[in-house]
Design an enzyme around this catalytic site. Structure first.
Site, PDB file in Angstrom:
ATOM      1  N   GLY A 197      36.283  29.696 -32.164  1.00 38.98           N
ATOM      2  CA  GLY A 197      36.696  31.096 -32.027  1.00 38.98           C
ATOM      3  C   GLY A 197      36.253  32.052 -33.114  1.00 38.98           C
ATOM      4  O   GLY A 197      36.068  33.233 -32.867  1.00 38.98           O
ATOM      5  N   GLU A 228      39.604  32.099 -39.770  1.00 40.97           N
ATOM      6  CA  GLU A 228      40.136  31.820 -38.437  1.00 40.97           C
ATOM      7  C   GLU A 228      40.011  33.052 -37.549  1.00 40.97           C
ATOM      8  O   GLU A 228      39.951  34.173 -38.044  1.00 40.97           O
ATOM      9  CB  GLU A 228      41.627  31.465 -38.558  1.00 40.97           C
ATOM     10  CG  GLU A 228      41.984  30.023 -38.309  1.00 40.97           C
ATOM     11  CD  GLU A 228      41.853  29.579 -36.858  1.00 40.97           C
ATOM     12  OE1 GLU A 228      40.879  29.933 -36.174  1.00 40.97           O
ATOM     13  OE2 GLU A 228      42.739  28.850 -36.417  1.00 40.97           O
ATOM     14  N   ASP A 229      40.024  32.842 -36.230  1.00 36.69           N
ATOM     15  CA  ASP A 229      39.999  33.973 -35.309  1.00 36.69           C
ATOM     16  C   ASP A 229      41.374  34.623 -35.182  1.00 36.69           C
ATOM     17  O   ASP A 229      41.524  35.832 -35.286  1.00 36.69           O
ATOM     18  CB  ASP A 229      39.463  33.569 -33.928  1.00 36.69           C
ATOM     19  CG  ASP A 229      40.190  32.368 -33.324  1.00 36.69           C
ATOM     20  OD1 ASP A 229      41.082  31.783 -33.979  1.00 36.69           O
ATOM     21  OD2 ASP A 229      39.850  31.995 -32.185  1.00 36.69           O
ATOM     22  N   ASP A 239      48.531  32.450 -34.314  1.00 34.34           N
ATOM     23  CA  ASP A 239      49.480  32.705 -33.229  1.00 34.34           C
ATOM     24  C   ASP A 239      50.834  32.123 -33.654  1.00 34.34           C
ATOM     25  O   ASP A 239      51.588  32.775 -34.389  1.00 34.34           O
ATOM     26  CB  ASP A 239      48.893  32.048 -31.973  1.00 34.34           C
ATOM     27  CG  ASP A 239      49.638  32.366 -30.707  1.00 34.34           C
ATOM     28  OD1 ASP A 239      50.241  33.433 -30.622  1.00 34.34           O
ATOM     29  OD2 ASP A 239      49.615  31.542 -29.775  1.00 34.34           O
ATOM     30  N   LYS A 241      49.384  37.477 -34.518  1.00 32.91           N
ATOM     31  CA  LYS A 241      50.474  37.947 -33.657  1.00 32.91           C
ATOM     32  C   LYS A 241      51.768  37.647 -34.407  1.00 32.91           C
ATOM     33  O   LYS A 241      52.335  36.566 -34.275  1.00 32.91           O
ATOM     34  CB  LYS A 241      50.477  37.193 -32.326  1.00 32.91           C
ATOM     35  CG  LYS A 241      49.245  37.403 -31.454  1.00 32.91           C
ATOM     36  CD  LYS A 241      49.333  36.535 -30.196  1.00 32.91           C
ATOM     37  CE  LYS A 241      48.087  36.655 -29.359  1.00 32.91           C
ATOM     38  NZ  LYS A 241      48.026  35.659 -28.279  1.00 32.91           N
ATOM     39  N   ILE A 243      44.598  37.546 -25.371  1.00 34.12           N
ATOM     40  CA  ILE A 243      43.370  38.341 -25.479  1.00 34.12           C
ATOM     41  C   ILE A 243      42.119  37.463 -25.392  1.00 34.12           C
ATOM     42  O   ILE A 243      42.185  36.250 -25.634  1.00 34.12           O
ATOM     43  CB  ILE A 243      43.334  39.127 -26.810  1.00 34.12           C
ATOM     44  CG1 ILE A 243      43.534  38.159 -27.993  1.00 34.12           C
ATOM     45  CG2 ILE A 243      44.378  40.222 -26.842  1.00 34.12           C
ATOM     46  CD1 ILE A 243      43.053  38.737 -29.280  1.00 34.12           C
ATOM     47  N   ASP A 277      38.483  32.971 -26.373  1.00 36.18           N
ATOM     48  CA  ASP A 277      38.192  32.588 -24.989  1.00 36.18           C
ATOM     49  C   ASP A 277      39.427  32.479 -24.113  1.00 36.18           C
ATOM     50  O   ASP A 277      40.546  32.322 -24.607  1.00 36.18           O
ATOM     51  CB  ASP A 277      37.491  31.237 -24.960  1.00 36.18           C
ATOM     52  CG  ASP A 277      38.444  30.088 -25.259  1.00 36.18           C
ATOM     53  OD1 ASP A 277      39.117  30.129 -26.311  1.00 36.18           O
ATOM     54  OD2 ASP A 277      38.545  29.172 -24.432  1.00 36.18           O
ATOM     55  N   ARG A 282      34.018  34.551 -24.630  1.00 39.76           N
ATOM     56  CA  ARG A 282      33.778  34.626 -26.085  1.00 39.76           C
ATOM     57  C   ARG A 282      32.691  35.631 -26.447  1.00 39.76           C
ATOM     58  O   ARG A 282      32.629  36.105 -27.570  1.00 39.76           O
ATOM     59  CB  ARG A 282      33.322  33.262 -26.622  1.00 39.76           C
ATOM     60  CG  ARG A 282      34.353  32.181 -26.586  1.00 39.76           C
ATOM     61  CD  ARG A 282      33.858  30.985 -27.398  1.00 39.76           C
ATOM     62  NE  ARG A 282      34.582  29.761 -27.077  1.00 39.76           N
ATOM     63  CZ  ARG A 282      35.755  29.419 -27.578  1.00 39.76           C
ATOM     64  NH1 ARG A 282      36.353  30.213 -28.424  1.00 39.76           N
ATOM     65  NH2 ARG A 282      36.335  28.284 -27.240  1.00 39.76           N
TER      66      ARG A 282
END
Ligand code: IMP
Length: 181
Positions: free
Chosen positions: A50, A104-105, A108, A136, A158, A164, A170
């Protein structure tokens, strides 16, 4: 001009964060990291898949010289009652005594980073910091210190900019949030 609605598999997504905004946020975050690491030589570890787009944009804005590595989490069902265990694979470099920045992307629940941090510390790293493009905050389930966050977002699913939905989406340069749940 980007499409405002896209379809991926069975879901529709609407434009949420355009690429111009993304790049502004990446630049602002890079400025903070530059101030903290000026003159240092940290190892930046891009977590695949990601974070590839974020890492590519971020490193272009850095004014110090990082070493850039790529790693991936392999999930498998562990013996523990907690279920999934995640291991970091692909690190063949000696990290002892090194300053590490994990790229990191999105954070969560925070469980992935929470479980991985002690594994880095066990490698004798000098310091380990977490740098994520998105977080988030409402979903965070663990006591995790996220050192660098480019954007906080609401609790919507998202895609785009590396993220993805079932392996798809992506490639979009913008970020889209789900319309049909
Ligand atoms: P955590 O362990 O719950 O913090 O999970 C982090 C990982 O979940 C990220 O690295 C992403 O791969 C994935 N993820 C979390 N939220 C989203 C999302 O909205 N879209 C796509 N992937 C997500």
């Amino acid at each position: 001009m980007s499409n405002t609605i896209i379809s991926i598999l069975d879901k529709r997504f609407k434009l949420s964060i355009p690429n111009e905004t993304i790049l502004e946020k990446v630049r602002a975050l890079a400025n903070k990291i530059n101030a903290d690491y000026e003159g240092k030589n940290p190892v930046m570890i891009c977590i695949l898949n990601g974070a590839f787009m974020f890492a590519a944009d971020l490193v272009k804005c850095l004014t110090f010289q990082p070493e850039i590595l790529f790693a991936k989490f392999a999930s498998y069902d562990g013996m523990e009652s907690t279920g999934k265990v995640k291991e970091l694979i692909g690190i063949n470099t000696d990290l002892s005594g090194r300053d590490v920045i994990i790229v990191e992307d999105i954070v969560d629940t925070g469980l992935t980073m929470f479980n991985i941090l002690p594994k880095f510390e066990a490698l004798g790293t000098k310091s380990v910091r977490i740098c994520t493009f998105l977080q988030k905050p409402e979903k965070l389930e663990v006591d995790l210190k996220v050192d660098y966050v480019a954007m906080n977002i609401p609790n919507d699913f998202i895609v785009g900019y590396g993220l993805d939905y079932n392996g798809m989406g992506r490639n979009y340069k913008d970020i889209y949030s789900v319309v049909d749940n």
